[in-house]
Design a protein around this motif. Structure first.
Motif, PDB file in Angstrom:
ATOM      1  N   GLU A   1       9.394 -14.150 -13.560  1.00  0.00           N
ATOM      2  CA  GLU A   1       8.225 -13.920 -14.295  1.00  0.00           C
ATOM      3  C   GLU A   1       7.298 -14.882 -13.718  1.00  0.00           C
ATOM      4  O   GLU A   1       6.012 -14.423 -13.505  1.00  0.00           O
ATOM      5  N   GLU A   2       7.804 -16.395 -13.489  1.00  0.00           N
ATOM      6  CA  GLU A   2       6.901 -17.288 -12.943  1.00  0.00           C
ATOM      7  C   GLU A   2       6.762 -17.052 -11.030  1.00  0.00           C
ATOM      8  O   GLU A   2       6.203 -17.972 -10.580  1.00  0.00           O
ATOM      9  N   LYS A   3       7.456 -16.120 -10.828  1.00  0.00           N
ATOM     10  CA  LYS A   3       7.299 -15.793  -9.073  1.00  0.00           C
ATOM     11  C   LYS A   3       8.267 -16.991  -8.227  1.00  0.00           C
ATOM     12  O   LYS A   3       7.927 -17.329  -7.512  1.00  0.00           O
ATOM     13  N   ASN A   4       9.203 -17.501  -9.167  1.00  0.00           N
ATOM     14  CA  ASN A   4      10.068 -18.438  -8.596  1.00  0.00           C
ATOM     15  C   ASN A   4      11.383 -18.050  -7.775  1.00  0.00           C
ATOM     16  O   ASN A   4      11.797 -18.448  -7.144  1.00  0.00           O
ATOM     17  N   LEU A   5      11.639 -16.677  -8.438  1.00  0.00           N
ATOM     18  CA  LEU A   5      12.685 -15.773  -8.064  1.00  0.00           C
ATOM     19  C   LEU A   5      12.224 -14.665  -7.709  1.00  0.00           C
ATOM     20  O   LEU A   5      11.469 -13.909  -8.400  1.00  0.00           O
ATOM     21  N   ASP A   6      12.712 -13.830  -6.431  1.00  0.00           N
ATOM     22  CA  ASP A   6      12.237 -12.375  -5.925  1.00  0.00           C
ATOM     23  C   ASP A   6      12.997 -11.329  -6.751  1.00  0.00           C
ATOM     24  O   ASP A   6      12.554 -10.417  -6.997  1.00  0.00           O
ATOM     25  N   LEU A   7      14.521 -11.510  -7.094  1.00  0.00           N
ATOM     26  CA  LEU A   7      15.193 -10.569  -7.690  1.00  0.00           C
ATOM     27  C   LEU A   7      16.500 -10.908  -8.210  1.00  0.00           C
ATOM     28  O   LEU A   7      17.123 -11.868  -7.824  1.00  0.00           O
ATOM     29  N   LEU A   8      16.719 -10.248  -9.373  1.00  0.00           N
ATOM     30  CA  LEU A   8      17.926 -10.533 -10.201  1.00  0.00           C
ATOM     31  C   LEU A   8      18.682  -9.218 -10.215  1.00  0.00           C
ATOM     32  O   LEU A   8      18.162  -8.109 -10.739  1.00  0.00           O
TER      33      LEU A   8
ATOM     34  N   TYR B   1      14.179 -13.555   1.102  1.00  0.00           N
ATOM     35  CA  TYR B   1      13.988 -13.475  -0.238  1.00  0.00           C
ATOM     36  C   TYR B   1      15.077 -14.181  -0.963  1.00  0.00           C
ATOM     37  O   TYR B   1      16.273 -14.588  -0.611  1.00  0.00           O
ATOM     38  N   SER B   2      14.795 -14.651  -2.249  1.00  0.00           N
ATOM     39  CA  SER B   2      15.677 -15.403  -3.174  1.00  0.00           C
ATOM     40  C   SER B   2      16.127 -14.391  -4.097  1.00  0.00           C
ATOM     41  O   SER B   2      15.578 -13.915  -5.141  1.00  0.00           O
ATOM     42  N   VAL B   3      17.396 -14.212  -4.155  1.00  0.00           N
ATOM     43  CA  VAL B   3      18.109 -13.178  -4.929  1.00  0.00           C
ATOM     44  C   VAL B   3      19.411 -13.725  -5.626  1.00  0.00           C
ATOM     45  O   VAL B   3      20.106 -14.511  -4.990  1.00  0.00           O
TER      46      VAL B   3
END
Length: 400
Positions: A97-104, A59-61
């Motif tokens: 929103e653009e599905k380039n990042l999984d979680l903030l 995952y990219s977080v």
């Protein structure tokens, strides 16, 4: 004796017509089971893929103000963390929103100190953590769930006064808190789903063959030839209904077989669900209910079809009945097979659904099954008598 012979002649004639028509045989018997198996299997696989992440996915977080306490607990997560200072988070939210990042994940400044100083009795709001994710992306939802689990575990560790169902084993024996047996689990799953499906499949089988046999004779102009035979009208009706019941059962059995074969994939291989708990007695009761239900449905559809001039008109006229069968079939989702009073088993269609619920949930009453079968047979005989009188009416049979 001659009456039985005439009935068998009509019975064999209808079966010969059915099995001799390869197109009708294919579309009524083989195709439904194959299509249901393929569709349900595909649906099960697609739903499993929809809610599962790829093996080895990281995952990219992005985390703002990552506290040391939480950092130590997230070390085991399959995620690549990007740490950043507070500021404008528009870029990160756009990436989600653009599905380039999984979680903030946004922690308040000095999170550990704020948690340590917080007094629940003060009435002040507790330190808040903001987790932003995209619910339409499987990996983003999974990252949110895993981070939430980590934070909940951290919160519990701060003031862990007691646990709920935390024991994995007791004195070396594995502890199971869900005391439902695998048999009960299977019964619950099958009784919730199969009665509705079985009713739809049986009705579809009846609808596939009955209009063709009754309204089809009128449309093809062969009804006159049929009526001038030496056989009595009651014998014609009996032979047709019995033959149509056999055809409908074959069609329904194909769909049922396709459903049973696809269930493991459709349920995602759910543990504890197996049809092995049903024995010969259960299948015998199910067969009795299914047969009586098919006889009733065939009789009703045949009466409706006798008023129609063409097969298409008959199928259109039968559609409201299909809606009723589907609506009543939905009642199987709510169970009640063992609780319904015996008078309810006199209600056609509903009695069949509840009997199936009872059989699949291992709570069937022999008396309720008997009432269901007898009620269906009596109603079938009544509609058969009505069809006989319609066969005696030239106005109806020749549309005059």
């Amino acid at each position: 004796m001659k009456s039985k012979s005439n009935i068998m002649i009509v019975f064999k004639k209808e079966l010969a017509r059915f099995f001799g028509d390869r197109r009708l045989l294919l579309t009524s018997v083989f195709l439904p089971g194959i299509m249901i198996y393929l569709i349900y299997s595909f649906m099960g696989s697609a739903m499993a893929d929809m809610f599962e992440t790829e093996e080895g996915y990281r995952y990219s977080v992005t985390v703002v103000n990552m506290p040391d306490s939480v950092s130590a607990m997230t070390g085991g997560l399959p995620a690549d963390f990007t740490l950043r200072a507070p500021g404008d988070l528009t870029e990160e939210m756009t990436a989600i929103e653009e599905k380039n990042l999984d979680l903030l994940a946004v922690f308040p400044p000095d999170f550990d100190a704020a948690v340590a100083a917080y007094d629940p009795a003060s009435g002040e709001p507790a330190p808040n953590i903001d987790l932003f994710f995209n619910g339409t992306k499987t990996e983003s939802s999974a990252a949110y769930d895993q981070m939430t689990a980590v934070l909940n575990a951290y919160e519990s560790s701060l003031s862990n006064k007691f646990d709920i169902n935390a024991l994995k084993e007791l004195d070396g024996i594995p502890v199971a808190y869900n005391l439902a047996s695998e048999k009960d689990t299977s019964g619950f799953a099958f009784s919730s789903l199969l009665p509705m499906l079985l009713m739809v499949f049986l009705f579809s089988g009846c609808m596939a063959v009955a209009p063709e046999s009754i309204a089809g004779e009128k449309e093809r102009g062969t009804v006159a030839t049929m009526l001038v035979t030496p056989a009595r009208r009651s014998e014609l009706v009996m032979g047709k209904i019995l033959a149509l019941a056999v055809m409908a059962l074959l069609s329904g059995a194909s769909s049922i077989l396709g459903t049973l074969l696809s269930l493991p994939k459709m349920m995602g291989g759910a543990a504890g669900i197996s049809a092995a708990y049903y024995g010969p007695a259960d299948y015998a009761l199910l067969a009795a209910v299914a047969l009586s239900t098919v006889l009733l449905l065939v009789s009703v559809i045949s009466v409706i079809s006798a008023f129609a001039k063409t097969v298409k008109e008959a199928q259109t006229s039968v559609m409201p009945l299909m809606v009723v069968v589907m609506l009543v079939g939905v009642t199987g989702l709510f169970g009640g097979g063992a609780q319904a009073g015996q008078l309810y088993y006199l209600i056609p269609i509903y009695n069949s659904v509840q009997s199936m619920v009872g059989i699949f949930s291992f709570s069937a009453s022999a008396m309720n099954i008997l009432i269901t079968v007898l009620a269906n047979l009596l109603l079938s005989a009544a509609f058969g008598l009505a069809l006989t009188r319609m066969f005696n009416s030239e106005k109806i049979m020749f549309n005059r």
